[in-house]
Design a protein around this motif. Structure first.
Motif, PDB file in Angstrom:
ATOM      1  N   TRP A 103      -0.151  -1.135   7.168  1.00  0.00           N
ATOM      2  CA  TRP A 103       0.780  -0.612   8.158  1.00  0.00           C
ATOM      3  C   TRP A 103       0.158   0.499   9.001  1.00  0.00           C
ATOM      4  CZ3 TRP A 103       5.488  -0.010   4.371  1.00  0.00           C
ATOM      5  CH2 TRP A 103       6.015  -1.264   4.116  1.00  0.00           C
ATOM      6  N   ASN A 104      -1.172   0.673   8.841  1.00  0.00           N
ATOM      7  CA  ASN A 104      -1.913   1.686   9.599  1.00  0.00           C
ATOM      8  C   ASN A 104      -1.389   3.104   9.388  1.00  0.00           C
ATOM      9  OD1 ASN A 104      -3.738  -0.157  10.676  1.00  0.00           O
ATOM     10  ND2 ASN A 104      -2.303  -0.699  12.322  1.00  0.00           N
ATOM     11  N   VAL A 105      -0.978   3.407   8.174  1.00  0.00           N
ATOM     12  CA  VAL A 105      -0.542   4.754   7.823  1.00  0.00           C
ATOM     13  C   VAL A 105      -1.770   5.513   7.327  1.00  0.00           C
ATOM     14  CG1 VAL A 105       0.918   6.116   6.267  1.00  0.00           C
ATOM     15  CG2 VAL A 105       1.751   3.942   7.183  1.00  0.00           C
ATOM     16  N   ASP A 106      -1.979   6.701   7.853  1.00  0.00           N
ATOM     17  CA  ASP A 106      -3.121   7.512   7.435  1.00  0.00           C
ATOM     18  C   ASP A 106      -2.856   8.047   6.024  1.00  0.00           C
ATOM     19  OD1 ASP A 106      -5.466   8.960   7.387  1.00  0.00           O
ATOM     20  OD2 ASP A 106      -4.574  10.683   8.424  1.00  0.00           O
ATOM     21  N   ILE A 107      -3.678   7.608   5.079  1.00  0.00           N
ATOM     22  CA  ILE A 107      -3.463   8.007   3.684  1.00  0.00           C
ATOM     23  C   ILE A 107      -4.498   9.031   3.210  1.00  0.00           C
ATOM     24  CG2 ILE A 107      -2.327   5.865   3.022  1.00  0.00           C
ATOM     25  CD1 ILE A 107      -4.983   4.997   1.747  1.00  0.00           C
ATOM     26  N   THR A 108      -5.261   9.585   4.141  1.00  0.00           N
ATOM     27  CA  THR A 108      -6.278  10.568   3.768  1.00  0.00           C
ATOM     28  C   THR A 108      -5.644  11.758   3.053  1.00  0.00           C
ATOM     29  OG1 THR A 108      -7.551   9.923   5.714  1.00  0.00           O
ATOM     30  CG2 THR A 108      -8.164  11.990   4.643  1.00  0.00           C
ATOM     31  N   TRP A 109      -4.544  12.273   3.581  1.00  0.00           N
ATOM     32  CA  TRP A 109      -3.863  13.409   2.964  1.00  0.00           C
ATOM     33  C   TRP A 109      -3.374  13.062   1.564  1.00  0.00           C
ATOM     34  CZ3 TRP A 109       1.139  12.920   1.338  1.00  0.00           C
ATOM     35  CH2 TRP A 109       1.851  11.813   1.817  1.00  0.00           C
ATOM     36  N   ILE A 131      -2.757   0.085 -16.871  1.00  0.00           N
ATOM     37  CA  ILE A 131      -3.116  -0.978 -15.920  1.00  0.00           C
ATOM     38  C   ILE A 131      -2.005  -1.164 -14.891  1.00  0.00           C
ATOM     39  CG2 ILE A 131      -3.521  -3.467 -15.692  1.00  0.00           C
ATOM     40  CD1 ILE A 131      -5.001  -3.298 -18.406  1.00  0.00           C
ATOM     41  N   PHE A 132      -0.752  -1.129 -15.334  1.00  0.00           N
ATOM     42  CA  PHE A 132       0.376  -1.289 -14.411  1.00  0.00           C
ATOM     43  C   PHE A 132       0.386  -0.176 -13.371  1.00  0.00           C
ATOM     44  CE2 PHE A 132       4.694  -0.113 -13.197  1.00  0.00           C
ATOM     45  CZ  PHE A 132       5.101  -1.288 -12.565  1.00  0.00           C
ATOM     46  N   ILE A 133       0.216   1.066 -13.815  1.00  0.00           N
ATOM     47  CA  ILE A 133       0.220   2.198 -12.881  1.00  0.00           C
ATOM     48  C   ILE A 133      -0.926   2.080 -11.886  1.00  0.00           C
ATOM     49  CG2 ILE A 133      -0.145   4.701 -12.738  1.00  0.00           C
ATOM     50  CD1 ILE A 133       1.469   4.902 -15.373  1.00  0.00           C
ATOM     51  N   PHE A 134      -2.111   1.707 -12.365  1.00  0.00           N
ATOM     52  CA  PHE A 134      -3.267   1.537 -11.488  1.00  0.00           C
ATOM     53  C   PHE A 134      -2.994   0.458 -10.444  1.00  0.00           C
ATOM     54  CE2 PHE A 134      -7.309  -0.533 -10.457  1.00  0.00           C
ATOM     55  CZ  PHE A 134      -7.991   0.539  -9.895  1.00  0.00           C
ATOM     56  N   VAL A 135      -2.487  -0.695 -10.872  1.00  0.00           N
ATOM     57  CA  VAL A 135      -2.194  -1.796  -9.939  1.00  0.00           C
ATOM     58  C   VAL A 135      -1.096  -1.385  -8.963  1.00  0.00           C
ATOM     59  CG1 VAL A 135      -1.263  -4.148  -9.794  1.00  0.00           C
ATOM     60  CG2 VAL A 135      -3.004  -3.598 -11.496  1.00  0.00           C
ATOM     61  N   PHE A 136      -0.077  -0.683  -9.445  1.00  0.00           N
ATOM     62  CA  PHE A 136       1.030  -0.251  -8.596  1.00  0.00           C
ATOM     63  C   PHE A 136       0.533   0.652  -7.468  1.00  0.00           C
ATOM     64  CE2 PHE A 136       4.347   2.881  -7.597  1.00  0.00           C
ATOM     65  CZ  PHE A 136       5.355   2.035  -7.154  1.00  0.00           C
ATOM     66  N   THR A 146      -2.543   1.031  -6.388  1.00  0.00           N
ATOM     67  CA  THR A 146      -3.469   0.297  -5.539  1.00  0.00           C
ATOM     68  C   THR A 146      -2.701  -0.541  -4.516  1.00  0.00           C
ATOM     69  OG1 THR A 146      -5.094   0.214  -7.329  1.00  0.00           O
ATOM     70  CG2 THR A 146      -5.383  -1.347  -5.525  1.00  0.00           C
ATOM     71  N   ALA A 147      -1.627  -1.164  -4.956  1.00  0.00           N
ATOM     72  CA  ALA A 147      -0.793  -1.957  -4.048  1.00  0.00           C
ATOM     73  C   ALA A 147      -0.140  -1.072  -2.985  1.00  0.00           C
ATOM     74  CB  ALA A 147       0.269  -2.716  -4.836  1.00  0.00           C
ATOM     75  N   ILE A 148       0.346   0.088  -3.404  1.00  0.00           N
ATOM     76  CA  ILE A 148       0.966   1.017  -2.441  1.00  0.00           C
ATOM     77  C   ILE A 148      -0.059   1.437  -1.383  1.00  0.00           C
ATOM     78  CG2 ILE A 148       1.937   3.359  -2.184  1.00  0.00           C
ATOM     79  CD1 ILE A 148       3.928   1.401  -3.334  1.00  0.00           C
ATOM     80  N   PHE A 149      -1.281   1.803  -1.833  1.00  0.00           N
ATOM     81  CA  PHE A 149      -2.322   2.190  -0.883  1.00  0.00           C
ATOM     82  C   PHE A 149      -2.681   1.039   0.048  1.00  0.00           C
ATOM     83  CE2 PHE A 149      -3.936   5.602  -3.985  1.00  0.00           C
ATOM     84  CZ  PHE A 149      -3.184   6.578  -3.362  1.00  0.00           C
TER      85      PHE A 149
END
Length: 99
Positions: free
Chosen positions: A25-31, A9-14, A16-19
């Motif tokens: 910040w409008n960073v393209d996270i598609t890659w 659960i911690f890893i999933f939340v972590f 998710t928060a990073i994404f």
């Protein structure tokens, strides 16, 4: 088992928060999402046997069908005692029966 669930659960939340922060910040996270999916598929295929054993270990622990100290008679007639039950494997002590 609770530690594993808490860590998952911690890893999933972590992540998710990073994404979420990266999207704010409008960073393209598609890659990042694509490469994570590819790595996940590769890891899943490589660890297929281990994951199967872990899922089986979860089932044994959740059902509590066997406990440490239980005596079992295996299909070939061997008598065994359950020494330890883990998520990846279960340890049995077998006895040599002399006839």
């Amino acid at each position: 088992m609770q530690k594993i669930i808490k860590k998952t659960i911690f890893i999933f939340v972590f992540f998710t928060a990073i994404f979420a922060i990266m999207q704010l910040w409008n960073v393209d996270i598609t890659w990042l999402v694509t490469s994570t999916a590819v790595v996940g598929i590769i890891f899943g295929l490589a660890a297929q046997n281990t994951l199967s054993n872990v899922i089986g270990g979860y089932a044994i622990c959740a059902e509590k069908a066997y406990q440490e100290g239980d005596m079992l008679k295996l299909e070939d007639g061997t008598i065994a005692v359950v020494k330890r039950i883990g998520l990846k494997s279960t340890w049995l002590e077998t006895f040599l029966l002399l006839q």
